[in-house]
Design an enzyme around this catalytic site. Structure first.
Site, PDB file in Angstrom:
ATOM      1  CB  ALA A 257       1.641 -12.821  -2.004  1.00 12.12           C
TER       2      ALA A 257
ATOM      3  CD  GLU B  86       3.885  -9.593   4.074  1.00 10.30           C
ATOM      4  OE1 GLU B  86       4.063  -8.565   4.762  1.00 10.30           O
ATOM      5  OE2 GLU B  86       4.430  -9.767   2.967  1.00 10.30           O
TER       6      GLU B  86
ATOM      7  CD  GLU C 170       8.382 -10.603   1.421  1.00  9.59           C
ATOM      8  OE1 GLU C 170       7.286 -10.859   0.864  1.00  9.59           O
ATOM      9  OE2 GLU C 170       8.884 -11.320   2.293  1.00  9.59           O
TER      10      GLU C 170
ATOM     11  N   GLY D  47       4.791  -8.947  -0.470  1.00  6.78           N
ATOM     12  CA  GLY D  47       5.613  -9.512  -1.537  1.00  6.78           C
ATOM     13  C   GLY D  47       6.072  -8.465  -2.538  1.00  6.78           C
TER      14      GLY D  47
HETATM   15  N1  3HC Z   1      -4.077 -10.131  -3.470  1.00  8.81           N
HETATM   16  C1  3HC Z   1      -5.226 -10.279  -4.135  1.00  8.81           C
HETATM   17  N2  3HC Z   1      -6.134  -9.308  -4.302  1.00  8.81           N
HETATM   18  C2  3HC Z   1      -5.858  -8.120  -3.749  1.00  8.81           C
HETATM   19  C3  3HC Z   1      -4.673  -7.881  -3.030  1.00  8.81           C
HETATM   20  C4  3HC Z   1      -3.747  -8.941  -2.905  1.00  8.81           C
HETATM   21  N3  3HC Z   1      -2.580  -8.799  -2.259  1.00  8.81           N
HETATM   22  N4  3HC Z   1      -4.683  -6.610  -2.591  1.00  8.81           N
HETATM   23  C5  3HC Z   1      -5.821  -6.070  -3.031  1.00  8.81           C
HETATM   24  N5  3HC Z   1      -6.536  -6.970  -3.736  1.00  8.81           N
HETATM   25  C6  3HC Z   1      -7.813  -6.757  -4.410  1.00  8.81           C
HETATM   26  C7  3HC Z   1      -8.938  -6.466  -3.430  1.00  8.81           C
HETATM   27  O1  3HC Z   1      -9.536  -7.654  -2.966  1.00  8.81           O
HETATM   28  C8  3HC Z   1      -9.884  -5.640  -4.282  1.00  8.81           C
HETATM   29  O2  3HC Z   1     -10.591  -6.526  -5.085  1.00  8.81           O
HETATM   30  P1  3HC Z   1     -12.107  -6.194  -5.516  1.00  8.81           P
HETATM   31  O3  3HC Z   1     -12.042  -4.894  -6.234  1.00  8.81           O
HETATM   32  O4  3HC Z   1     -12.485  -7.373  -6.327  1.00  8.81           O
HETATM   33  O5  3HC Z   1     -12.869  -6.104  -4.212  1.00  8.81           O
HETATM   34  C9  3HC Z   1      -8.947  -4.861  -5.194  1.00  8.81           C
HETATM   35  O6  3HC Z   1      -7.701  -5.570  -5.159  1.00  8.81           O
HETATM   36  C10 3HC Z   1      -8.688  -3.441  -4.761  1.00  8.81           C
HETATM   37  O7  3HC Z   1      -8.307  -3.445  -3.388  1.00  8.81           O
HETATM   38  P2  3HC Z   1      -8.854  -2.352  -2.357  1.00  8.81           P
HETATM   39  O8  3HC Z   1     -10.318  -2.209  -2.491  1.00  8.81           O
HETATM   40  O9  3HC Z   1      -8.301  -2.721  -1.031  1.00  8.81           O
HETATM   41  O10 3HC Z   1      -8.156  -1.039  -2.951  1.00  8.81           O
HETATM   42  P3  3HC Z   1      -7.472   0.168  -2.206  1.00  8.81           P
HETATM   43  O11 3HC Z   1      -6.973   1.066  -3.253  1.00  8.81           O
HETATM   44  O12 3HC Z   1      -8.355   0.679  -1.112  1.00  8.81           O
HETATM   45  O13 3HC Z   1      -6.191  -0.462  -1.452  1.00  8.81           O
HETATM   46  C11 3HC Z   1      -4.188  -1.737  -1.215  1.00  8.81           C
HETATM   47  C12 3HC Z   1      -5.148  -0.999  -2.176  1.00  8.81           C
HETATM   48  C13 3HC Z   1      -3.524  -0.724  -0.266  1.00  8.81           C
HETATM   49  C14 3HC Z   1      -3.146  -2.410  -2.048  1.00  8.81           C
HETATM   50  C15 3HC Z   1      -4.996  -2.745  -0.377  1.00  8.81           C
HETATM   51  O14 3HC Z   1      -5.770  -3.544  -1.248  1.00  8.81           O
HETATM   52  C16 3HC Z   1      -4.158  -3.677   0.444  1.00  8.81           C
HETATM   53  O15 3HC Z   1      -3.761  -3.321   1.542  1.00  8.81           O
HETATM   54  N6  3HC Z   1      -3.943  -4.908  -0.064  1.00  8.81           N
HETATM   55  C17 3HC Z   1      -3.275  -5.952   0.680  1.00  8.81           C
HETATM   56  C18 3HC Z   1      -1.799  -5.736   0.738  1.00  8.81           C
HETATM   57  C19 3HC Z   1      -1.170  -6.855   1.478  1.00  8.81           C
HETATM   58  O16 3HC Z   1      -1.602  -7.263   2.534  1.00  8.81           O
HETATM   59  N7  3HC Z   1      -0.089  -7.370   0.908  1.00  8.81           N
HETATM   60  C20 3HC Z   1       0.609  -8.471   1.500  1.00  8.81           C
HETATM   61  C21 3HC Z   1       0.053  -9.732   0.940  1.00  8.81           C
HETATM   62  S1  3HC Z   1       0.722 -11.160   1.713  1.00  8.81           S
HETATM   63  C22 3HC Z   1       2.231 -11.337   1.016  1.00  8.81           C
HETATM   64  O17 3HC Z   1       2.647 -10.548   0.234  1.00  8.81           O
HETATM   65  C23 3HC Z   1       3.011 -12.554   1.425  1.00  8.81           C
HETATM   66  C24 3HC Z   1       4.434 -12.491   0.979  1.00  8.81           C
HETATM   67  O18 3HC Z   1       5.214 -12.045   2.049  1.00  8.81           O
HETATM   68  C25 3HC Z   1       4.928 -13.793   0.544  1.00  8.81           C
END
Ligand code: 3HC
Ligand code: NAI
Length: 681
Positions: free
Chosen positions: A66, A128, A108, A105
């Protein structure tokens, strides 16, 4: 090709519709992406030429989750459950083609496709829980229907990723392909040719449910989950998947998700996610400027820190030359590195070949001149200014032009160290935390003359070796130890005024720290910096050392330790404390837990405010990242500055004054304006 919107397009390749999401950097499910998916899938279903559909992403990854930046804001765009329903109920088979990371997400989304294929390097996870949440779009109900209850439980409760091979073995994906889009299209053709069913994960049963498995899991992980709200909610959802019909399970999941999302813990953890990424950005530095090469590293001192620092680079495949003054110290340091690697290999986390490869990159020597070839030199000798100046004076003569000269000093003035060279622009502080191969924090200390390219290279290098880097200015103890000093001072006073060490430790442990200050002192050794010759019994710690109490190393400190390191408060230490207080005419009083907490933590916040005022930290969130990654501040409380905002700065300023501590002017100003440090609470 038809553009669906600015982040999605649909291409028809023969009888396969390829729906492509292209929303850099990580294809997060923003309103735009959800709209594109909703419209795109409808268009593909409506197109009579299309018989099967492939969902694929452009750029470095499949959907990474998400869009976290949308959380807590008013809803926009297509609702995710509706997008998912359109995919899951599609009359035409859909194949998700996965590369990079299918997370949260994103996974998902893949779970509502009828089939999933991935390249071998792809990773899968529902992380998450690390954001204080749970998968709120059916992840907890669908994942166990594919991989079984046990594997799903561990994935959601810990947020761990798994690789494509494990995902295939677990049944999460249907095939590993070499060419992502081509392989997915081929798979789609196979579905059509073999009339494979439109498999909906929701219709499958949950397998692998064992009696008592959930309670056993909770008990086994109680320590790791202590204080966190989200793991229990994740576990409860998987448990619900094993007892409730699918739609009721979804309702159960949704309710828990909304509760977590509106809570302070998730807010704190989401804040930390962005704060960590923000910390890497240095004001005034051009992010695209060329960096200095760091192809080889020299480390001076093979003690506690030097060895751990070396391991970081060896792990990243960077050759390291480590220098000592004496052969025995060098041998000891190298043996410790090898032992650490052997232990890791014994746990199965690396192979014996990895150990050999890493040790093969290490060159131990007594000859400082060898460092003339190093791109980056990290000094980790004794914490003594004269010795450090001497080392840097020598380095100035030995190191090649533009080599980065770094000190791992904990407290000393980096500018003074830099002045021992003729090239202060090449000198920087790289303050690692102990154990340096484990702790994620790296304070990057920017001296008055440190060059921009040197700083930028240090930040990039930190990322290469898996550290979270925070820039600090030059001040006593930098960001972390400077604030820690305030806490220690209060803890020391509290035990004179009436609390006992175990009270202070318990309050901070209950707050969420892994241990309190007196346990920490015992662990580090009470005699650090103490000398029998000069000790005058001026502090409680001096007196403990004089009485032969050295902490865990000899089994006696503020606590007594048995052979298993179980601790009980030391009666000897207690008597020393009471005598010390009596000599000073202190009338000891009952001190309640609230006062202990406030006096330990509010002065830290106050010091954080001063650090900000003096521009020693770039931003309040950097301070929080230091404390979360270097000192065990519970991530679900966001760090001291975020936490202070959640308490209210007015309360903190007033309480500080009540305890006779002058609030910093920034703290007073923000409190008067009813503002916070972070703007995040
Ligand atoms: N939403 C918004 N922005 C995100 C994001 C997300 N889910 N994931 C990454 N970004 C952004 C980061 O803030 C960063 O922004 P910036 O360049 O402006 O600082 C950019 O994307 C690149 O991210 P990273 O520097 O972390 O890049 P990496 O290549 O090192 O890692 C990644 C990539 C493995 C995808 C890592 O960013 C990550 O783990 N992201 C989070 C994944 C996550 O937690 N997903 C679950 C979200 S909650 C959800 O999905 C709820 C659902 O169940 C309803
Ligand atoms: P240590 O005493 O374990 O190791 C220092 C090593 O440096 C010794 O092995 C010594 O033989 C060697 N040494 C001394 N002078 C030398 C010289 N001129 N050339 C080559 N080697 C030399 O000390 P530790 O704990 O590793 O600390 C090193 C530095 O790291 C200090 O500045 C300390 O403040 C800092 N630091 C320590 C932390 C800790 O928790 N121990 C945490 C963060 C920083």
């Amino acid at each position: 090709m038809t553009a669906i919107n600015d982040v999605t397009d649909l291409t028809v390749d023969g009888d396969i519709g390829v729906l492509t999401v292209d929303s850099p950097p990580v294809n997060a499910l923003s309103a735009n992406v959800r709209d594109g998916l909703a419209t795109g899938i409808a268009a593909a279903i409506a197109d009579p030429a299309v018989r099967a559909i492939v969902l694929v992403c452009a750029g470095r990854t499949f959907i990474a989750g998400a869009d976290i930046s949308e959380f807590g804001k008013p809803p926009r765009g297509a609702a995710f459950p509706e997008v998912q329903a359109a995919f899951e109920n599609s009359p035409k088979p859909i194949v998700a083609a996965i590369h990079g990371t299918a997370l949260g997400g994103g996974l998902e989304m893949a779970l509502v496709c009828h089939y999933r294929v991935a390249v071998a390097s792809a990773k899968f996870g529902l992380p998450e829980v690390k954001l204080g949440l749970l998968p709120g779009a059916g992840g907890t109900q669908r994942l166990p229907r594919l991989v079984g209850a046990k594997a799903a439980l561990d994935m959601v409760a810990t947020g761990k990723h798994i690789g494509a091979k494990a995902a295939a073995a677990a049944g999460l994906i249907d095939a590993i392909v070499d060419d992502l889009q081509g392989g997915a299209i081929e798979f789609a053709h196979r579905i059509l040719a073999e009339s494979l069913p439109l498999t909906r994960v929701r219709d499958k049963p949950v397998l692998g449910v064992e009696d008592g498995m959930f309670d056993a899991y909770r008990a086994a992980n109680a320590k790791a989950f202590r204080g966190f709200e989200a793991p229990a909610a994740n576990i409860a959802c998987i448990e619900a998947a094993t007892t409730l019909p699918f739609d009721e399970g979804i309702a159960f999941e949704r309710k828990r998700f909304v509760e977590l999302m509106s809570g302070l813990q998730s807010k704190a953890q989401r804040y930390v996610f962005f704060a960590e990424r923000q910390a890497n950005k240095v004001d005034g530095l051009d992010p695209d400027a060329p960096l200095l090469p760091v192809g080889s590293v020299g480390i001076i001192g093979a003690g506690t820190m030097g060895g751990g620092i070396a391991m970081n680079f060896l792990n990243a495949g960077v050759p390291v030359t480590i220098v000592e003054t004496r052969q025995d110290a060098l041998d000891r340091g190298v043996a410790t590195i090898r032992r650490n690697y052997d232990n890791t290999a014994a746990k199965g986390r690396i192979t014996a070949a990895d150990v050999d490869a890493r040790m093969g990159l290490l060159t131990p020597t007594l000859d400082l001149d060898t460092l003339s070839a190093a791109d980056l030199i990290v000094e980790a000798v004794f914490e003594n200014m004269d010795i450090k100046k001497e080392v840097f004076g020598k380095l100035d003569r030995i190191a090649k032009p533009h080599a980065i000269l770094a000190s791992n000093t904990s407290y000393l003035n980096v500018d003074e160290i830099a002045a021992a060279t003729s090239r202060p622009e090449s000198v920087i502080g790289l303050h690692f935390f102990s154990p340096a191969n484990v702790m994620r924090l790296l304070e990057v200390v920017r001296g008055a003359k440190t060059g921009g390219q040197v700083l930028a290279t240090a930040m990039a290098t930190a990322k290469t070796i898996g550290k979270v880097a925070v820039v600090s200015g030059v001040c006593d103890g930098f960001i972390g130890n400077r604030m820690l000093g305030q806490r220690q001072q209060q803890a020391n006073q509290l035990i004179v005024e009436g609390a006992l060490p175990a009270d202070v430790d318990r309050v901070l442990f209950d707050f969420g720290f892994p241990m309190g200050p007196f346990q920490m002192a015992d662990l580090a050794g009470l005699d650090i910096g103490w000398s029998a010759e000069t000790s005058k019994g001026a502090t409680i710690r001096d007196r403990l050392c004089e009485a032969g109490l050295r902490g865990q190393k000899n089994g006696h400190g503020f606590y007594d330790y048995d052979a298993q390191r179980n601790r009980t408060p030391s009666p000897v230490a207690e008597k020393i404390i009471l005598d010390y207080a009596a000599e000073r005419g202190v009338n000891r009083r009952q001190i309640d837990d609230a006062e202990i907490l406030e006096r330990c933590l509010y002065p830290m916040v106050n010091e954080g405010a001063k650090i900000l005022e003096e521009k020693m930290a770039q931003r309040a969130s950097d301070i929080d990242i230091v404390w979360v990654n270097g000192y065990g501040w519970p991530v679900y409380r966001g760090g001291p500055m975020f936490w202070a905002d959640s308490v209210g700065l007015r309360t903190i300023a007033d309480k500080l004054a009540h305890y006779g501590i002058e609030p910093a002017s920034l703290l007073t100003r923000l409190a008067n304006d009813d503002k916070g440090f972070t703007g995040a609470v």
